[in-house]
Write an enzyme that holds these catalytic residues in place. Sequence first.
Site, mmCIF file in Angstrom:
data_model
loop_
_atom_site.group_PDB
_atom_site.id
_atom_site.type_symbol
_atom_site.label_atom_id
_atom_site.label_comp_id
_atom_site.label_asym_id
_atom_site.label_seq_id
_atom_site.Cartn_x
_atom_site.Cartn_y
_atom_site.Cartn_z
ATOM 1 N N GLY A 42 0.858 -1.186 0.000
ATOM 2 C CA GLY A 42 0.000 0.000 0.000
ATOM 3 C C GLY A 42 0.888 1.227 0.000
ATOM 4 O O GLY A 42 1.864 1.298 0.761
ATOM 5 N N ALA A 45 1.345 2.824 3.539
ATOM 6 C CA ALA A 45 2.201 2.038 4.433
ATOM 7 C C ALA A 45 3.645 2.027 3.950
ATOM 8 O O ALA A 45 4.582 2.137 4.751
ATOM 9 C CB ALA A 45 1.658 0.616 4.530
ATOM 10 N N ASN A 46 3.851 1.897 2.637
ATOM 11 C CA ASN A 46 5.214 1.903 2.106
ATOM 12 C C ASN A 46 5.937 3.198 2.456
ATOM 13 O O ASN A 46 7.114 3.189 2.851
ATOM 14 C CB ASN A 46 5.195 1.753 0.583
ATOM 15 C CG ASN A 46 4.685 0.407 0.121
ATOM 16 O OD1 ASN A 46 4.581 -0.533 0.895
ATOM 17 N ND2 ASN A 46 4.354 0.321 -1.152
ATOM 18 N N ASN A 178 5.343 10.692 -11.163
ATOM 19 C CA ASN A 178 6.250 10.262 -12.221
ATOM 20 C C ASN A 178 5.864 10.967 -13.521
ATOM 21 O O ASN A 178 4.869 11.703 -13.579
ATOM 22 C CB ASN A 178 6.289 8.742 -12.358
ATOM 23 C CG ASN A 178 4.967 8.138 -12.784
ATOM 24 O OD1 ASN A 178 4.157 8.771 -13.470
ATOM 25 N ND2 ASN A 178 4.735 6.892 -12.386
ATOM 26 N N THR A 197 9.610 12.344 -11.445
ATOM 27 C CA THR A 197 10.627 11.323 -11.661
ATOM 28 C C THR A 197 10.538 10.812 -13.098
ATOM 29 O O THR A 197 9.450 10.663 -13.644
ATOM 30 C CB THR A 197 10.474 10.158 -10.676
ATOM 31 O OG1 THR A 197 9.198 9.521 -10.871
ATOM 32 C CG2 THR A 197 10.577 10.639 -9.236
ATOM 33 N N ASP A 230 7.631 5.107 -3.793
ATOM 34 C CA ASP A 230 7.227 5.419 -2.416
ATOM 35 C C ASP A 230 8.430 5.781 -1.556
ATOM 36 O O ASP A 230 8.372 6.711 -0.743
ATOM 37 C CB ASP A 230 6.476 4.235 -1.815
ATOM 38 C CG ASP A 230 5.158 3.966 -2.521
ATOM 39 O OD1 ASP A 230 4.530 4.939 -2.988
ATOM 40 O OD2 ASP A 230 4.764 2.792 -2.622
#
Length: 286
Positions: A42, A45-46, A178, A197, A230
């Site tokens: 997730g 969470a990451n 990104n 990114t 993340d």
Amino acid sequence: MRSPQDLVVVGSINVDLTALVERLPGAGETVGGGRLRRDVGGKGANQAVAASRLGARVRMIGAVGSDADGAWAVETIRAAGVDVGAVGTVDPPTGTALIAVDEAGENQIVVCAGANASVGADGISVGADEAVLMQLELSLEVVRAVAARAPGFVALNAAPAQPLPQDLVERVDLFIVNETEYAAMPELRAARRVAVTYGAAGAAMVVEGVETVRVPAVPATVVSTVGAGDAFAAALTLAILAGAPDDAALHTACAVGAAAVGHPSAQPPLGRMETYAAGAGGCSPR
């Protein structure tokens, strides 16, 4: 750089079911020979776990199901040093991501929101000394409400891409996307500050529609790109909160992202921020 503020991550918590395969399947195709991994993931969470491992004090706000996956996810996040006191337990099952990763580290992902769809803005509070990091795997209305209430710095990893209302674009201090997401959300040209990114081509900072800094990429050994973005988002947010100028912050975040792609999990083991700030290296988050 000064020490970063405390960070509140409001976001998704999933169980990642990852099939490691030689190549990704085409439409209607079955590919055999896969190896299965089961990890906590997730985007929320990451990012919370990455920020904690990088040395920040992190509080996670989200929801899991009242199932074994939910209990496992909460314990895993807690074990990484994250405060999970504001992670709720609800009736719908814990969110799940179905992921296929090929030998080059490229991936296909399908996310089933589950308990994440139960997260509401009511009861979410952010202190004056807390910065906020969010993503778009929760309801956009929750993201808007939290951003409007937060008294301090707000960062938003605007993924998955979707149309963004003007009030959110104006409120957020830092967007992180990104290149594909940036192209899909033209409203970000009016944002205060956007980090973009570009995978193997590096990363850039865009300030009010004008690119002001670009840092090059350094080759990294790619195992999986699933958690790299993340890790990048967490590191960039912390570096900026710690007072780093944009070029140094991007270099640090790129070094963290490059380290992340070398691990199959979306929550890779990471060192402290100073490890990457001192030897800013490759940039390969997607």
